[in-house]
Design an enzyme around this catalytic site. Structure first.
Site, PDB file in Angstrom:
ATOM      1  CB  CYS A   2      -0.869   0.034   1.243  1.00 43.03           C
ATOM      2  SG  CYS A   2      -1.859  -1.430   1.457  1.00 43.03           S
ATOM      3  NE  ARG A  27       4.697   1.816  -1.189  1.00 38.84           N
ATOM      4  CZ  ARG A  27       5.414   1.949  -0.083  1.00 38.84           C
ATOM      5  NH1 ARG A  27       6.547   2.583  -0.115  1.00 38.84           N
ATOM      6  NH2 ARG A  27       4.989   1.446   1.049  1.00 38.84           N
ATOM      7  CD1 TRP A  84      -0.186  -6.001  -3.481  1.00 36.41           C
ATOM      8  CD2 TRP A  84       0.354  -6.562  -1.387  1.00 36.41           C
ATOM      9  NE1 TRP A  84       0.472  -7.199  -3.522  1.00 36.41           N
ATOM     10  CE2 TRP A  84       0.810  -7.564  -2.263  1.00 36.41           C
ATOM     11  CE3 TRP A  84       0.575  -6.706  -0.023  1.00 36.41           C
ATOM     12  CZ2 TRP A  84       1.478  -8.694  -1.809  1.00 36.41           C
ATOM     13  CZ3 TRP A  84       1.244  -7.834   0.424  1.00 36.41           C
ATOM     14  CH2 TRP A  84       1.683  -8.815  -0.467  1.00 36.41           C
ATOM     15  CG  ASN A 110       0.384   2.472   3.577  1.00 34.94           C
ATOM     16  OD1 ASN A 110      -0.641   2.473   2.920  1.00 34.94           O
ATOM     17  ND2 ASN A 110       1.531   2.941   3.147  1.00 34.94           N
ATOM     18  N   GLY A 111      -0.547  -0.794   6.480  1.00 40.21           N
ATOM     19  CA  GLY A 111      -0.208  -1.630   7.631  1.00 40.21           C
ATOM     20  C   GLY A 111      -1.349  -2.580   7.951  1.00 40.21           C
ATOM     21  CD  GLU A 489      19.443 -12.064  -5.813  1.00 42.00           C
ATOM     22  OE1 GLU A 489      18.787 -12.660  -4.946  1.00 42.00           O
ATOM     23  OE2 GLU A 489      19.085 -10.994  -6.327  1.00 42.00           O
ATOM     24  CE  LYS A 493      16.337 -10.276  -8.589  1.00 40.70           C
ATOM     25  NZ  LYS A 493      16.764 -10.154  -7.247  1.00 40.70           N
ATOM     26  CD  GLU A 496      12.661 -11.324  -7.708  1.00 42.68           C
ATOM     27  OE1 GLU A 496      11.881 -11.004  -6.817  1.00 42.68           O
ATOM     28  OE2 GLU A 496      13.886 -11.094  -7.655  1.00 42.68           O
ATOM     29  CG  HIS A 512      23.595 -36.308  -1.952  1.00 49.53           C
ATOM     30  ND1 HIS A 512      24.045 -37.512  -1.455  1.00 49.53           N
ATOM     31  CD2 HIS A 512      24.693 -35.520  -2.078  1.00 49.53           C
ATOM     32  CE1 HIS A 512      25.350 -37.447  -1.265  1.00 49.53           C
ATOM     33  NE2 HIS A 512      25.769 -36.240  -1.650  1.00 49.53           N
ATOM     34  CE  LYS A 611      12.601  -2.143  -4.582  1.00 48.91           C
ATOM     35  NZ  LYS A 611      13.533  -3.144  -5.153  1.00 48.91           N
TER      36      LYS A 611
HETATM   37  C1  F6R Z   1      13.844  -9.905  -4.649  1.00 45.24           C
HETATM   38  C2  F6R Z   1      13.551  -8.920  -3.639  1.00 45.24           C
HETATM   39  C3  F6R Z   1      13.100  -9.402  -2.311  1.00 45.24           C
HETATM   40  C4  F6R Z   1      13.714  -8.529  -1.202  1.00 45.24           C
HETATM   41  C5  F6R Z   1      13.115  -8.918   0.161  1.00 45.24           C
HETATM   42  C6  F6R Z   1      13.708  -8.096   1.286  1.00 45.24           C
HETATM   43  O1  F6R Z   1      14.271  -9.305  -5.837  1.00 45.24           O
HETATM   44  O2  F6R Z   1      13.641  -7.745  -3.871  1.00 45.24           O
HETATM   45  O3  F6R Z   1      13.392 -10.738  -2.115  1.00 45.24           O
HETATM   46  O4  F6R Z   1      15.092  -8.699  -1.214  1.00 45.24           O
HETATM   47  O5  F6R Z   1      11.731  -8.714   0.139  1.00 45.24           O
HETATM   48  O6  F6R Z   1      13.478  -6.734   1.080  1.00 45.24           O
HETATM   49  P1  F6R Z   1      14.330  -5.642   1.822  1.00 45.24           P
HETATM   50  O7  F6R Z   1      15.733  -5.748   1.326  1.00 45.24           O
HETATM   51  O8  F6R Z   1      13.694  -4.333   1.428  1.00 45.24           O
HETATM   52  O9  F6R Z   1      14.233  -5.921   3.273  1.00 45.24           O
END
Ligand code: F6R
Length: 616
Positions: A2, A27, A84, A110-111, A489, A493, A496, A512, A611
């Protein structure tokens, strides 16, 4: 996640709020809405103070269409929201703002209100009528219930009844020209203009209008009119807070000629890593002015725990090797969502490193609080100044990556690892435990921005590999040691943003179980950038190839053995493996980007993702 915005001034509020809401689109959200108060000064045909609400499901563009870009909502004061969904489906009824039964108040939130069910039952018993399934609606009815002529008192009494996290924006028809903001465990920033004032949950919504801001802290309330901002605490006492100047360039928050924010942010990595490293290297030594008070505690530290979520957690996995090797302290990397409920063995002899790009991730904050309560010192690595993680931790080291707009992190992740490398050198050196060539290591770190640029330039073939692999059922990433940390990672990437099934495996684990999945033409992305373990990874490549896999290897140009067995190649310049994760990830980010593009995905806003994950 949100987003909330608020405006009061002498200009028409709705177009300004719509513009600010657009800045929060990155976001992630599923519905949006505005509440505008008619001040009777412009062409509204309703009595002064009348609140009109307009809400839509879906994109802000729908709200612009519904309100004729705001023209249908005349008024100089208003609040807006992108939602959201958490409590209740993403519908127009559940979208914010919510109105009180008497129409006097509108609220955006928000929250999460954790005790909303109890409050809802109580309010229904008192005769209040609910229009939505949201937790938020209890707030607006509580405000109505407690209102006896002072909005400030009603807000304080309401806040006293709420448990959970909230950033609130409130307007009241008895006070045309005023907007109220309340913060508890959810970010909220006030923007100071000339003859106008703002609030928003994120500075990106403010920078088009003002760069002078005040960060609200937990338990703070603000009353904004066009000429003034008053901040008060839970007892109603006025608080004086410092104004800060946002230095972010407006252009920096826009795409700058790239097709997607994600590509722009990948390309910005040499600059972001340089901005993060350069101020901390002085006369060939790593110096952290922000960590000098940590030094006295270091000899007593027996264990380091790194905690974070998602990519930030994977940054911790990559940084662990340098920390252990250079500081000679055991390092555990734990997911914040697990650590917070694991009754962890943490005490005053533990240093907890918390990593978060946004600084607002709910699980990360909770894990950090848990560790602090057990006596550990907490050191946060954060990108957002003034964020909750930065505020709560004992020590904060900022990554200077600038705003990251694409939901999938890139420069956030690489700058986090760069900081971990430097912390490893700093702590190791302070404790006198570094047994390698310190000067050479500092030089390697100083060269990282250049090496990242080389890794970008060395791989013009990536779009072609994306065309070859984008229809695969699954992609497997394998590697050992530091390469395995990067594989994790790389796979995240890929999944997602391209929605391909991608998994990372420690290469030695294949036999294994996982090797059962290898069949004819199965793509395997093999990371081979760590010479100490290269021969072993090579055997794993041979194993999967003999079962029909197609291997795309990531390695150095000079690595003849790998070149002769792999089907396709990605390159990085040769770098000490202890510090190579920030380079290795770059071709994998580009591969994920191009595969997602081939698959026609919404790269900057992948489905189901947000985000900043400010709820559990
Ligand atoms: C993946 C991504 C998420 C964040 C995770 C933590 O591309 O962006 O996995 O890394 O949600 O977010 P932060 O770093 O903001 O605590």
């Amino acid at each position: 996640m949100c987003g909330i915005v608020g405006f009061t001034g002498t200009r028409s509020a709705a177009p300004i709020l719509l513009d600010s809401l657009k800045k929060l689109e990155y976001r992630g959200y599923d519905s949006a809405g505005l509440a505008i108060m008619d001040t009777g000064l412009i062409a509204g045909n309703k009595p002064e103070g009348t609140i009109t609400v307009s809400k839509v499901r879906g994109r802000i563009a729908n709200l612009c269409e519904k309100t004729c870009d705001g023209e249908l909502l005349p008024g100089l004061t208003g609040i807006g929201h992108t939602r959201w969904a958490t409590h209740g489906a993403p519908t127009e009824e559940n979208a914010h703002p919510h109105l009180s039964n008497d129409g006097r108040f509108a609220v955006v939130h928000n929250g999460i209100i954790e005790n909303y069910l109890t409050l809802r039952e109580e309010l229904i018993a008192d005769g209040y009528h609910f229009e939505s399934e949201t937790d938020t609606e209890v707030i607006v009815h509580l405000i109505e219930m407690y209102y006896k002529g002072s909005v400030r008192d009603a807000l304080i009494k309401t806040a006293n009844r709420l448990s959970g996290s909230y950033a609130l924006g409130v307007i009241c028809s008895d006070e045309p020209g005023k907007i109220y903001a309340v913060r508890e465990a959810s970010p909220l920033i006030l923007g100071i203009g000339i003859d106008e004032n703002f609030f928003a949950s994120d500075v990106t919504a403010l920078v088009n209008h003002t760069r002078n801001v005040i960060y609200l802290e937990d338990g703070e309330f603000a009353e904004l009119s066009k000429e003034s901002i008053r901040i008060f605490d839970v007892s109603g006492q006025v608080i004086h807070k410092k104004t800060k100047r946002i230095m972010w360039d407006v252009q920096a928050a826009e795409k700058g000629g790239y097709e997607h924010f994600m590509l722009k942010e990948i390309m910005e990595q040499p600059g972001a890593v340089k901005a993060t490293i350069a101020p901390r290297i002085k006369n060939g030594k790593v110096e952290f002015d922000e960590l000098t008070d940590l030094i006295p505690y270091l000899p007593g530290i027996r264990k380091i725990i790194i905690t974070a979520c998602g990519s930030a957690y994977y940054a911790g996995c990559a940084g662990k090797y340098a920390l252990e090797k250079l500081c000679k302290i055991p390092v555990e990397v734990q997911l914040a969502s697990e650590l917070r409920y694991s009754d962890p063995l943490i005490d005053e002899e533990t240093l907890v490193i918390v990593i978060s790009q946004s600084g607002e991730t709910a699980d990360t904050i909770a894990a950090m609080k848990e560790c602090k309560a057990r006596g550990a010192k907490t050191l946060a690595i954060v990108n957002v100044v003034g964020s909750s993680v930065a505020t709560i931790s004992d020590f904060t080291v900022y990554t200077w990556a600038g705003p990251e707009i694409a939901v999938a992190t890139t420069k956030g992740y690489t700058t986090q690892i760069a900081v971990l490398y430097m912390i490893a050198l700093y702590i190791g050196d302070s404790l006198g435990r570094i047994d390698g060539d310190y000067g050479k290591m500092v030089e390697t770190i100083q060269a990282l921005p250049r090496r990242i640029q080389q890794a970008i330039d060395m791989n013009p073939g990536i779009p072609a590999f994306a065309k070859k692999y984008h229809e695969s059922k699954a992609l497997f990433f394998i590697g050992r040691n530091t390469d395995y940390a990067v594989a994790l990672e790389g796979a995240l990437k890929m999944k997602e943003i391209s929605y391909l099934h991608a998994e990372a495996y420690a290469a030695g684990e294949l036999k294994h179980g996982t090797i059962a999945l290898i069949e004819e033409h199965q793509p395997v992305i093999a990371l081979c950038c760590n010479p100490s373990i290269m021969e072993k990874t090579l055997s794993n490549i041979v194993e999967v190839k003999s079962r029909g896999a197609e291997v795309l290897a990531l390695t150095f140009r000079s690595n003849q053995k790998i070149l002769s067995v792999a089907d396709d190649l990605l390159f990085i310049p040769k770098v000490d493996a202890l510090f190579s994760a920030v380079i290795e990830i770059v071709p994998l980010q580009l591969l994920a980007y191009h595969v997602a593009k081939e698959n026609g995905c919404d790269i900057d806003k992948p489905k189901n993702l947000a985000k900043s994950v400010t709820v559990e």
